[in-house]
Scaffold this active site. Structure first.
Site, PDB file in Angstrom:
ATOM      1  N   ASP A 176       1.941  10.421   2.744  1.00  0.00           N
ATOM      2  CA  ASP A 176       1.820   8.657   1.897  1.00  0.00           C
ATOM      3  C   ASP A 176       2.182   9.172   0.708  1.00  0.00           C
ATOM      4  O   ASP A 176       1.277  10.261   0.747  1.00  0.00           O
ATOM      5  CB  ASP A 176       0.413   8.176   2.469  1.00  0.00           C
ATOM      6  CG  ASP A 176       0.689   6.799   1.189  1.00  0.00           C
ATOM      7  OD1 ASP A 176       1.669   5.987   2.221  1.00  0.00           O
ATOM      8  OD2 ASP A 176       0.317   7.092  -0.115  1.00  0.00           O
ATOM      9  N   TYR A 189       3.642   8.705  -8.546  1.00  0.00           N
ATOM     10  CA  TYR A 189       2.886   9.963  -8.230  1.00  0.00           C
ATOM     11  C   TYR A 189       3.715  10.994  -8.858  1.00  0.00           C
ATOM     12  O   TYR A 189       3.140  11.728  -9.433  1.00  0.00           O
ATOM     13  CB  TYR A 189       2.189   9.494  -6.908  1.00  0.00           C
ATOM     14  CG  TYR A 189       2.059   8.978  -6.016  1.00  0.00           C
ATOM     15  CD1 TYR A 189       1.241   8.099  -6.792  1.00  0.00           C
ATOM     16  CD2 TYR A 189       1.487   9.387  -4.448  1.00  0.00           C
ATOM     17  CE1 TYR A 189       0.418   6.994  -6.011  1.00  0.00           C
ATOM     18  CE2 TYR A 189       1.165   8.075  -3.829  1.00  0.00           C
ATOM     19  CZ  TYR A 189       0.434   7.527  -4.428  1.00  0.00           C
ATOM     20  OH  TYR A 189      -0.287   6.244  -3.401  1.00  0.00           O
ATOM     21  N   LYS A 235       7.231   4.328  -2.322  1.00  0.00           N
ATOM     22  CA  LYS A 235       6.566   3.029  -2.437  1.00  0.00           C
ATOM     23  C   LYS A 235       7.571   2.725  -3.853  1.00  0.00           C
ATOM     24  O   LYS A 235       7.899   4.097  -4.583  1.00  0.00           O
ATOM     25  CB  LYS A 235       5.454   2.859  -3.024  1.00  0.00           C
ATOM     26  CG  LYS A 235       4.216   3.252  -2.016  1.00  0.00           C
ATOM     27  CD  LYS A 235       2.097   3.601  -1.651  1.00  0.00           C
ATOM     28  CE  LYS A 235       1.655   3.917  -1.452  1.00  0.00           C
ATOM     29  NZ  LYS A 235       1.823   5.204  -1.685  1.00  0.00           N
ATOM     30  N   HIS A 271       5.003  -1.875  -3.954  1.00  0.00           N
ATOM     31  CA  HIS A 271       3.387  -0.339  -4.292  1.00  0.00           C
ATOM     32  C   HIS A 271       2.652  -1.357  -4.436  1.00  0.00           C
ATOM     33  O   HIS A 271       1.277  -1.273  -4.090  1.00  0.00           O
ATOM     34  CB  HIS A 271       3.292   0.647  -5.243  1.00  0.00           C
ATOM     35  CG  HIS A 271       2.509   1.699  -5.738  1.00  0.00           C
ATOM     36  ND1 HIS A 271       3.487   2.611  -6.358  1.00  0.00           N
ATOM     37  CD2 HIS A 271       1.262   1.354  -5.006  1.00  0.00           C
ATOM     38  CE1 HIS A 271       1.700   3.618  -6.041  1.00  0.00           C
ATOM     39  NE2 HIS A 271       1.266   2.692  -5.703  1.00  0.00           N
TER      40      HIS A 271
END
Length: 311
Positions: A51, A56, A85, A118
């Site tokens: 994931d 990130y 996402k 997201h």
């Protein structure tokens, strides 16, 4: 190793999603290379569901890790279930596909397995991840999520992602998408914060009724990133009920918290960059909680959220 069907759930579009996923978010002060190293360990241990997210900022490292594990024969691409996402600054329909293509370019992969929104709060488009005005306040944008969703559907049709879904949606927002005129694909999943202190039982029931899989993040509530979490938050893994159930099964409180979700039919993400903990988090398929254990853990719910975006 083939994806074991018993450890996977079939999504409403027919694809299989492994029930246990490896989370890759890390606070800013953590070197990006750590996420890549940990992902290789996770794949070696047996994790097949990774994931991740554009937000990130470590997809280059994750892609390299996955490609190395394919090159050394540990896995084939089709063994891996990779989620990315759509960040909130790319909600305008014309920005959706280019955002996914950026992730794919960083990953050096042809497709992702799952592409999800997201969170539902659109922010001003541009290169800033968290666009702020002169006073330091986040600049939001007005975008109809139904238009964003239509752009995700086109990404699926183009073969850039196998499945599409959402994250941090409440029932009302899910209904907005589900009731959209001309809806082509339902969300396959809704990824939300979920753990014994916030067990999301009502949302889980609603998602199950619509054949939408609930995916739990912060399932161990173990990362203490001050940007997202109040430092005074209770330590979930110190919870006496979890500790006593863990002792009874000769397991750790973390393993009990993960197993709890699996037995509720929730796909659960476990995030750790420690080799010992990554191994431990995968050892959740060879024991079972009793109905009494499940009831006791249900009783811990206090609708407490760890994830608080400090805007």
């Amino acid at each position: 190793m083939e994806l074991k069907q018993s450890h996977s759930v079939r999504l409403n579009d027919g694809h299989l999603m492994p029930m246990l996923g490896f989370g890759t978010y890390a606070p800013d002060h953590t070197p990006k290379s750590k996420a890549g190293e940990a992902t290789k360990v996770a794949i070696d241990v047996g994790f097949r569901h990774i994931d991740a997210a554009f937000f990130y900022q470590n997809e280059k490292e994750l892609g390299k890790a996955i490609r190395e594990k394919i090159a050394d024969g540990t896995v084939k691409r089709e063994d891996i279930f990779y989620t990315t996402k759509l960040w909130t600054t790319f909600f305008r329909p014309e920005l959706v596909r280019p955002a996914l293509e950026r992730s794919l370019k960083k990953l050096q992969l042809d497709y992702v397995d799952l592409f999800i929104i997201h969170n539902p709060l659109a922010m001003k488009s541009g290169e800033e991840l968290l666009p702020r005005d002169a006073s330091g306040n986040i600049i939001f944008d007005t975008v109809d999520l139904r238009d964003t969703w239509e752009a995700l559907e086109k990404c699926k049709d183009a073969g850039l992602t196998k499945s599409i879904g959402v994250s941090n949606f409440n029932r009302k927002l899910l209904e907005l998408i589900l009731n959209k005129p001309g809806l082509k694909y339902k969300p396959t999943c809704n990824q939300v914060e979920c753990h014994p202190y916030l067990n999301q039982s009502k949302l889980l029931e609603f998602c199950k009724s619509k054949n939408i899989v609930l995916v739990a993040y912060s399932a161990l509530a173990s990362h203490r990133d001050p940007n997202w979490m109040d430092p005074d938050s209770p330590y979930l893994l110190e919870e006496p009920t979890l500790k006593s159930i863990a002792k009874k099964h000769n397991r750790s409180p973390g393993q009990v918290a993960l197993r709890y979700q699996l037995q509720r039919g929730v796909v659960v993400l476990a995030k750790s960059f420690s080799e010992k903990r990554i191994k431990e988090n995968f050892q959740v398929f060879d024991f079972e909680l009793t109905p009494e254990d499940m009831q006791a853990i249900d009783g811990l719910n206090r609708n407490f959220r760890y994830a608080k975006l400090q805007l």
